[in-house]
Scaffold this motif. Structure first.
Motif, mmCIF file in Angstrom:
data_model
loop_
_atom_site.group_PDB
_atom_site.id
_atom_site.type_symbol
_atom_site.label_atom_id
_atom_site.label_comp_id
_atom_site.label_asym_id
_atom_site.label_seq_id
_atom_site.Cartn_x
_atom_site.Cartn_y
_atom_site.Cartn_z
ATOM 1 N N CYS A 132 0.835 -1.210 0.000
ATOM 2 C CA CYS A 132 0.000 0.000 0.000
ATOM 3 C C CYS A 132 0.862 1.249 0.000
ATOM 4 C CB CYS A 132 -0.921 0.002 1.218
ATOM 5 S SG CYS A 132 -2.294 -1.172 1.118
ATOM 6 N N ALA A 133 1.916 1.231 0.813
ATOM 7 C CA ALA A 133 2.788 2.402 0.889
ATOM 8 C C ALA A 133 3.557 2.624 -0.405
ATOM 9 C CB ALA A 133 3.764 2.246 2.049
ATOM 10 N N ALA A 134 3.897 1.528 -1.103
ATOM 11 C CA ALA A 134 4.689 1.648 -2.325
ATOM 12 C C ALA A 134 3.834 1.969 -3.548
ATOM 13 C CB ALA A 134 5.475 0.354 -2.564
ATOM 14 N N ILE A 135 2.672 1.315 -3.651
ATOM 15 C CA ILE A 135 1.854 1.432 -4.862
ATOM 16 C C ILE A 135 0.736 2.454 -4.702
ATOM 17 C CG2 ILE A 135 0.380 0.157 -6.461
ATOM 18 C CD1 ILE A 135 1.914 -2.354 -5.708
ATOM 19 N N GLY A 136 0.183 2.566 -3.497
ATOM 20 C CA GLY A 136 -0.958 3.437 -3.281
ATOM 21 C C GLY A 136 -0.769 4.864 -3.746
ATOM 22 N N PRO A 137 0.341 5.522 -3.363
ATOM 23 C CA PRO A 137 0.521 6.907 -3.800
ATOM 24 C C PRO A 137 0.615 7.067 -5.309
ATOM 25 C CG PRO A 137 1.919 6.429 -1.921
ATOM 26 C CD PRO A 137 1.322 5.125 -2.349
ATOM 27 N N LEU A 138 1.065 6.033 -6.019
ATOM 28 C CA LEU A 138 1.117 6.112 -7.478
ATOM 29 C C LEU A 138 -0.288 6.150 -8.077
ATOM 30 C CD1 LEU A 138 3.965 3.517 -8.168
ATOM 31 C CD2 LEU A 138 4.157 6.013 -7.980
ATOM 32 N N ILE A 139 -1.246 5.554 -7.348
ATOM 33 C CA ILE A 139 -2.625 5.505 -7.839
ATOM 34 C C ILE A 139 -3.436 6.688 -7.341
ATOM 35 C CG2 ILE A 139 -4.735 4.120 -7.870
ATOM 36 C CD1 ILE A 139 -2.974 1.646 -7.403
ATOM 37 N N TYR A 140 -3.294 7.001 -6.058
ATOM 38 C CA TYR A 140 -4.148 8.018 -5.433
ATOM 39 C C TYR A 140 -3.412 9.308 -5.080
ATOM 40 C CZ TYR A 140 -7.329 4.086 -4.672
ATOM 41 O OH TYR A 140 -8.147 3.005 -4.834
ATOM 42 N N GLY A 141 -2.109 9.367 -5.332
ATOM 43 C CA GLY A 141 -1.341 10.519 -4.870
ATOM 44 C C GLY A 141 -1.860 11.857 -5.356
ATOM 45 N N GLY A 142 -2.369 11.901 -6.572
ATOM 46 C CA GLY A 142 -2.877 13.159 -7.114
ATOM 47 C C GLY A 142 -4.135 13.642 -6.438
ATOM 48 N N GLU A 163 -12.818 17.139 7.082
ATOM 49 C CA GLU A 163 -13.485 18.432 7.173
ATOM 50 C C GLU A 163 -13.270 19.306 5.954
ATOM 51 O OE1 GLU A 163 -9.424 18.905 9.184
ATOM 52 O OE2 GLU A 163 -10.991 17.373 8.909
ATOM 53 N N LEU A 164 -12.308 18.951 5.106
ATOM 54 C CA LEU A 164 -12.065 19.699 3.869
ATOM 55 C C LEU A 164 -12.584 18.960 2.641
ATOM 56 C CD1 LEU A 164 -8.418 20.961 4.557
ATOM 57 C CD2 LEU A 164 -10.572 22.182 4.917
ATOM 58 N N GLY A 165 -13.261 17.855 2.852
ATOM 59 C CA GLY A 165 -13.800 17.086 1.738
ATOM 60 C C GLY A 165 -12.791 16.159 1.087
ATOM 61 N N ARG A 166 -11.639 15.967 1.706
ATOM 62 C CA ARG A 166 -10.624 15.086 1.143
ATOM 63 C C ARG A 166 -10.886 13.633 1.540
ATOM 64 N NH1 ARG A 166 -5.474 18.112 3.587
ATOM 65 N NH2 ARG A 166 -6.766 17.642 5.422
ATOM 66 N N SER A 167 -10.476 12.718 0.687
ATOM 67 C CA SER A 167 -10.690 11.300 0.943
ATOM 68 C C SER A 167 -9.828 10.825 2.104
ATOM 69 C CB SER A 167 -10.363 10.488 -0.312
ATOM 70 O OG SER A 167 -10.352 9.105 -0.030
ATOM 71 N N VAL A 168 -10.456 10.224 3.096
ATOM 72 C CA VAL A 168 -9.716 9.671 4.232
ATOM 73 C C VAL A 168 -8.857 8.492 3.781
ATOM 74 C CG1 VAL A 168 -9.946 8.527 6.476
ATOM 75 C CG2 VAL A 168 -11.407 10.472 5.914
ATOM 76 N N LEU A 169 -9.346 7.702 2.829
ATOM 77 C CA LEU A 169 -8.582 6.566 2.329
ATOM 78 C C LEU A 169 -7.256 7.021 1.731
ATOM 79 C CD1 LEU A 169 -8.245 3.588 1.562
ATOM 80 C CD2 LEU A 169 -9.557 4.064 -0.532
ATOM 81 N N VAL A 170 -7.291 8.086 0.935
ATOM 82 C CA VAL A 170 -6.062 8.595 0.324
ATOM 83 C C VAL A 170 -5.109 9.098 1.400
ATOM 84 C CG1 VAL A 170 -5.089 10.322 -1.238
ATOM 85 C CG2 VAL A 170 -7.231 9.179 -1.825
ATOM 86 N N GLN A 171 -5.637 9.813 2.393
ATOM 87 C CA GLN A 171 -4.797 10.299 3.483
ATOM 88 C C GLN A 171 -4.191 9.132 4.266
ATOM 89 O OE1 GLN A 171 -4.209 13.675 3.943
ATOM 90 N NE2 GLN A 171 -5.343 13.855 2.033
ATOM 91 N N MET A 172 -4.962 8.062 4.437
ATOM 92 C CA MET A 172 -4.458 6.889 5.151
ATOM 93 C C MET A 172 -3.301 6.242 4.388
ATOM 94 S SD MET A 172 -6.179 6.023 8.014
ATOM 95 C CE MET A 172 -6.141 4.242 8.043
ATOM 96 N N ILE A 173 -3.450 6.134 3.058
ATOM 97 C CA ILE A 173 -2.400 5.510 2.252
ATOM 98 C C ILE A 173 -1.127 6.343 2.291
ATOM 99 C CG2 ILE A 173 -1.738 4.928 -0.115
ATOM 100 C CD1 ILE A 173 -4.645 4.116 -0.600
ATOM 101 N N LEU A 174 -1.273 7.656 2.163
ATOM 102 C CA LEU A 174 -0.102 8.516 2.225
ATOM 103 C C LEU A 174 0.511 8.503 3.630
ATOM 104 C CD1 LEU A 174 -1.303 11.569 0.099
ATOM 105 C CD2 LEU A 174 0.148 9.673 -0.602
#
Length: 277
Positions: A30-40, A63-74
Protein backbone atom coordinates in the motif's frame (compact mmCIF):
# COMPACT_ATOMS: atom_id res chain seq x y z
CA UNK A 1 17.65 -30.57 7.50
CA UNK A 2 19.93 -27.52 7.69
CA UNK A 3 19.41 -24.68 10.15
CA UNK A 4 18.04 -22.11 7.65
CA UNK A 5 15.65 -24.66 6.13
CA UNK A 6 14.39 -25.68 9.55
CA UNK A 7 13.82 -22.07 10.56
CA UNK A 8 12.00 -21.25 7.33
CA UNK A 9 9.78 -24.32 7.71
CA UNK A 10 9.02 -23.33 11.29
CA UNK A 11 8.02 -19.83 10.19
CA UNK A 12 5.81 -21.07 7.34
CA UNK A 13 4.08 -23.55 9.65
CA UNK A 14 3.08 -20.84 12.12
CA UNK A 15 -0.34 -19.22 11.47
CA UNK A 16 0.71 -16.25 13.61
CA UNK A 17 3.85 -15.68 11.54
CA UNK A 18 1.91 -15.94 8.27
CA UNK A 19 -0.79 -13.57 9.55
CA UNK A 20 1.60 -10.89 10.80
CA UNK A 21 3.88 -11.28 7.79
CA UNK A 22 0.92 -10.94 5.43
CA UNK A 23 -0.19 -7.71 7.11
CA UNK A 24 3.35 -6.29 6.92
CA UNK A 25 3.61 -7.16 3.21
CA UNK A 26 0.18 -5.64 2.53
CA UNK A 27 1.17 -2.42 4.32
CA UNK A 28 4.41 -2.20 2.36
CA UNK A 29 2.53 -2.70 -0.91
CA UNK A 30 0.00 0.00 0.00
CA UNK A 31 2.79 2.40 0.89
CA UNK A 32 4.69 1.65 -2.32
CA UNK A 33 1.85 1.43 -4.86
CA UNK A 34 -0.96 3.44 -3.28
CA UNK A 35 0.52 6.91 -3.80
CA UNK A 36 1.12 6.11 -7.48
CA UNK A 37 -2.62 5.50 -7.84
CA UNK A 38 -4.15 8.02 -5.43
CA UNK A 39 -1.34 10.52 -4.87
CA UNK A 40 -2.88 13.16 -7.11
CA UNK A 41 -6.06 13.13 -5.03
CA UNK A 42 -4.33 13.92 -1.74
CA UNK A 43 -5.12 17.65 -1.85
CA UNK A 44 -8.37 17.43 -3.79
CA UNK A 45 -11.20 19.01 -1.83
CA UNK A 46 -14.92 18.57 -2.46
CA UNK A 47 -18.24 19.77 -1.16
CA UNK A 48 -18.83 16.42 0.56
CA UNK A 49 -17.28 17.46 3.84
CA UNK A 50 -17.39 15.04 6.77
CA UNK A 51 -19.24 12.50 4.63
CA UNK A 52 -19.38 9.03 6.13
CA UNK A 53 -17.97 5.86 4.55
CA UNK A 54 -19.75 5.01 1.31
CA UNK A 55 -19.25 3.24 -2.00
CA UNK A 56 -17.75 6.44 -3.41
CA UNK A 57 -15.45 7.16 -0.46
CA UNK A 58 -14.78 3.91 1.37
CA UNK A 59 -13.47 5.57 4.53
CA UNK A 60 -15.41 8.83 4.24
CA UNK A 61 -14.08 12.39 3.87
CA UNK A 62 -12.52 14.87 6.27
CA UNK A 63 -13.48 18.43 7.17
CA UNK A 64 -12.07 19.70 3.87
CA UNK A 65 -13.80 17.09 1.74
CA UNK A 66 -10.62 15.09 1.14
CA UNK A 67 -10.69 11.30 0.94
CA UNK A 68 -9.72 9.67 4.23
CA UNK A 69 -8.58 6.57 2.33
CA UNK A 70 -6.06 8.59 0.32
CA UNK A 71 -4.80 10.30 3.48
CA UNK A 72 -4.46 6.89 5.15
CA UNK A 73 -2.40 5.51 2.25
CA UNK A 74 -0.10 8.52 2.22
CA UNK A 75 0.17 8.35 6.01
CA UNK A 76 1.31 4.74 5.76
CA UNK A 77 4.39 5.92 3.86
CA UNK A 78 5.31 8.26 6.69
CA UNK A 79 4.81 5.67 9.42
CA UNK A 80 6.64 2.90 7.61
CA UNK A 81 9.51 5.14 6.51
CA UNK A 82 10.06 6.44 10.02
CA UNK A 83 9.67 2.98 11.56
CA UNK A 84 11.99 1.18 9.15
CA UNK A 85 14.61 3.94 8.92
CA UNK A 86 14.78 4.35 12.69
CA UNK A 87 14.92 0.59 13.25
CA UNK A 88 17.71 0.08 10.71
CA UNK A 89 19.71 2.99 12.14
CA UNK A 90 19.26 1.81 15.73
CA UNK A 91 20.07 -1.80 14.81
CA UNK A 92 23.27 -0.94 12.93
CA UNK A 93 24.51 1.51 15.55
CA UNK A 94 23.56 -0.73 18.46
CA UNK A 95 25.10 -3.81 16.87
CA UNK A 96 28.41 -2.04 16.30
CA UNK A 97 28.52 -0.59 19.81
CA UNK A 98 27.43 -3.86 21.42
CA UNK A 99 30.00 -5.89 19.49
CA UNK A 100 32.84 -3.58 20.52
CA UNK A 101 31.58 -3.53 24.11
CA UNK A 102 31.35 -7.31 24.42
CA UNK A 103 34.76 -7.94 22.85
CA UNK A 104 36.72 -4.95 24.08
CA UNK A 105 37.43 -5.87 27.67
CA UNK A 106 35.86 -5.25 31.05
CA UNK A 107 36.66 -1.53 31.30
CA UNK A 108 35.15 -0.61 27.95
CA UNK A 109 32.23 -2.97 28.53
CA UNK A 110 31.35 -1.38 31.88
CA UNK A 111 31.54 2.12 30.42
CA UNK A 112 29.27 1.29 27.45
CA UNK A 113 26.75 -0.53 29.64
CA UNK A 114 26.46 2.45 31.99
CA UNK A 115 25.73 4.67 28.97
CA UNK A 116 23.01 2.31 27.75
CA UNK A 117 21.44 2.25 31.21
CA UNK A 118 21.26 6.06 31.22
CA UNK A 119 19.40 6.02 27.90
CA UNK A 120 17.08 3.22 28.97
CA UNK A 121 15.90 4.86 32.19
CA UNK A 122 14.94 8.07 30.37
CA UNK A 123 11.23 8.49 29.44
CA UNK A 124 11.45 7.99 25.68
CA UNK A 125 8.40 9.95 24.57
CA UNK A 126 9.07 12.94 26.82
CA UNK A 127 12.71 13.09 25.74
CA UNK A 128 11.77 12.72 22.06
CA UNK A 129 9.17 15.49 22.36
CA UNK A 130 11.68 17.84 23.98
CA UNK A 131 14.38 17.15 21.37
CA UNK A 132 12.00 17.57 18.42
CA UNK A 133 10.57 20.75 19.95
CA UNK A 134 14.09 22.17 20.26
CA UNK A 135 15.39 21.00 16.88
CA UNK A 136 12.19 21.65 14.98
CA UNK A 137 10.01 19.17 13.06
CA UNK A 138 11.24 17.14 10.11
CA UNK A 139 11.26 13.53 8.99
CA UNK A 140 15.03 13.15 9.22
CA UNK A 141 15.16 14.66 12.70
CA UNK A 142 12.37 12.40 13.95
CA UNK A 143 14.15 9.32 12.58
CA UNK A 144 17.40 10.42 14.22
CA UNK A 145 15.72 11.04 17.58
CA UNK A 146 13.96 7.67 17.60
CA UNK A 147 17.14 5.84 16.58
CA UNK A 148 19.05 7.68 19.32
CA UNK A 149 16.55 6.43 21.90
CA UNK A 150 16.40 2.85 20.55
CA UNK A 151 20.03 1.80 19.98
CA UNK A 152 20.64 0.63 23.61
CA UNK A 153 18.24 -2.29 23.09
CA UNK A 154 20.22 -3.73 20.18
CA UNK A 155 23.54 -2.86 21.83
CA UNK A 156 22.72 -4.94 24.92
CA UNK A 157 21.46 -7.81 22.77
CA UNK A 158 24.58 -7.85 20.59
CA UNK A 159 26.83 -7.55 23.64
CA UNK A 160 25.16 -10.58 25.22
CA UNK A 161 25.52 -12.65 22.05
CA UNK A 162 29.18 -11.66 21.64
CA UNK A 163 29.94 -12.64 25.23
CA UNK A 164 28.25 -16.01 24.65
CA UNK A 165 29.97 -16.76 21.33
CA UNK A 166 33.47 -15.57 22.23
CA UNK A 167 33.74 -18.42 24.74
CA UNK A 168 33.02 -21.12 22.13
CA UNK A 169 35.73 -23.49 20.87
CA UNK A 170 35.87 -22.26 17.28
CA UNK A 171 36.64 -18.72 18.44
CA UNK A 172 39.50 -20.01 20.56
CA UNK A 173 40.71 -22.01 17.55
CA UNK A 174 40.68 -18.89 15.36
CA UNK A 175 42.75 -17.05 17.97
CA UNK A 176 45.22 -19.94 18.13
CA UNK A 177 45.64 -19.72 14.35
CA UNK A 178 47.01 -16.22 14.79
CA UNK A 179 43.99 -14.13 13.82
CA UNK A 180 44.00 -10.67 15.37
CA UNK A 181 41.30 -9.98 18.00
CA UNK A 182 39.27 -7.53 15.89
CA UNK A 183 39.56 -9.85 12.89
CA UNK A 184 38.11 -12.65 15.03
CA UNK A 185 35.30 -10.33 16.11
CA UNK A 186 34.18 -9.19 12.64
CA UNK A 187 34.79 -12.45 10.77
CA UNK A 188 33.86 -15.12 13.32
CA UNK A 189 31.77 -13.62 16.13
CA UNK A 190 29.54 -10.92 14.62
CA UNK A 191 28.15 -13.02 11.72
CA UNK A 192 26.99 -15.65 14.24
CA UNK A 193 25.61 -13.10 16.72
CA UNK A 194 23.65 -10.83 14.37
CA UNK A 195 20.46 -12.87 13.81
CA UNK A 196 18.82 -12.18 17.22
CA UNK A 197 19.76 -8.51 16.89
CA UNK A 198 18.01 -8.25 13.53
CA UNK A 199 14.87 -9.80 14.97
CA UNK A 200 14.96 -7.25 17.79
CA UNK A 201 15.13 -4.57 15.11
CA UNK A 202 11.74 -5.78 13.87
CA UNK A 203 10.28 -4.98 17.27
CA UNK A 204 11.84 -1.52 17.16
CA UNK A 205 9.86 -0.79 13.97
CA UNK A 206 6.60 -0.98 15.91
CA UNK A 207 7.98 1.14 18.74
CA UNK A 208 9.17 3.78 16.27
CA UNK A 209 5.82 3.91 14.47
CA UNK A 210 4.01 4.38 17.77
CA UNK A 211 6.42 7.09 18.88
CA UNK A 212 6.14 8.96 15.57
CA UNK A 213 2.34 8.82 15.75
CA UNK A 214 2.43 10.22 19.28
CA UNK A 215 4.70 13.08 18.25
CA UNK A 216 2.48 13.90 15.27
CA UNK A 217 -0.64 13.76 17.45
CA UNK A 218 0.83 16.46 19.69
CA UNK A 219 1.78 18.61 16.71
CA UNK A 220 5.49 17.72 16.68
CA UNK A 221 5.47 15.76 13.44
CA UNK A 222 6.66 16.92 10.05
CA UNK A 223 4.12 19.54 8.86
CA UNK A 224 4.47 18.83 5.13
CA UNK A 225 3.61 15.10 5.10
CA UNK A 226 0.48 13.08 5.82
CA UNK A 227 0.59 11.16 9.09
CA UNK A 228 -1.76 8.86 10.99
CA UNK A 229 -0.94 10.73 14.19
CA UNK A 230 -1.76 14.04 12.55
CA UNK A 231 -5.06 12.59 11.33
CA UNK A 232 -5.88 11.56 14.90
CA UNK A 233 -5.11 15.08 16.06
CA UNK A 234 -7.39 16.76 13.53
CA UNK A 235 -10.11 14.13 13.87
CA UNK A 236 -10.56 14.47 17.63
CA UNK A 237 -12.43 17.76 17.13
CA UNK A 238 -15.09 15.97 15.09
CA UNK A 239 -15.21 12.67 16.95
CA UNK A 240 -18.94 12.73 17.77
CA UNK A 241 -19.80 14.15 14.36
CA UNK A 242 -17.39 12.15 12.19
CA UNK A 243 -15.99 9.18 14.12
CA UNK A 244 -14.21 7.77 11.06
CA UNK A 245 -11.62 10.57 11.12
CA UNK A 246 -10.17 9.18 14.35
CA UNK A 247 -11.14 5.51 14.33
CA UNK A 248 -9.53 4.48 11.03
CA UNK A 249 -6.09 6.06 11.72
CA UNK A 250 -6.20 4.62 15.25
CA UNK A 251 -6.98 1.15 13.93
CA UNK A 252 -4.19 1.49 11.34
CA UNK A 253 -1.64 2.37 14.02
CA UNK A 254 -2.83 -0.48 16.26
CA UNK A 255 -2.78 -3.11 13.49
CA UNK A 256 0.59 -1.99 12.11
CA UNK A 257 2.34 -1.98 15.48
CA UNK A 258 0.71 -5.31 16.41
CA UNK A 259 1.80 -6.91 13.11
CA UNK A 260 5.44 -5.86 13.51
CA UNK A 261 5.50 -6.91 17.16
CA UNK A 262 4.00 -10.33 16.40
CA UNK A 263 6.43 -10.81 13.51
CA UNK A 264 9.33 -9.76 15.72
CA UNK A 265 8.28 -12.10 18.52
CA UNK A 266 8.02 -15.04 16.13
CA UNK A 267 11.37 -14.27 14.49
CA UNK A 268 12.97 -14.00 17.92
CA UNK A 269 11.56 -17.39 18.84
CA UNK A 270 12.76 -19.02 15.62
CA UNK A 271 16.26 -17.48 15.62
CA UNK A 272 16.87 -17.93 19.33
CA UNK A 273 19.99 -20.11 19.50
CA UNK A 274 18.58 -21.82 22.61
CA UNK A 275 15.57 -23.11 20.66
CA UNK A 276 17.52 -25.07 18.08
CA UNK A 277 16.53 -28.43 19.52
Amino acid sequence: MSGPDRRLRKLLSSPLALFSGGIVILLLLCAAIGPLIYGGQALEMSADRLAGPSAQDWLGTDELGRSVLVQMILGSRTSLFVGLAAAVSATVAGALIGAVSGFGGRGLDNFVMRITEIFQVMPSFVLAAVIVALWGPGMGKIVLVIALLSWPQTARMMRGEVLRIRSLDYVAAAQCLGMRPWEVLWREVVPNAIAPVITLGTLIVGQAILLEAGLAFFGLGSPDVASWGKMLNSGQRFFYQAWWLSVFPGVAIFVTVLAFNLAGDKLAEVFNPRSEH
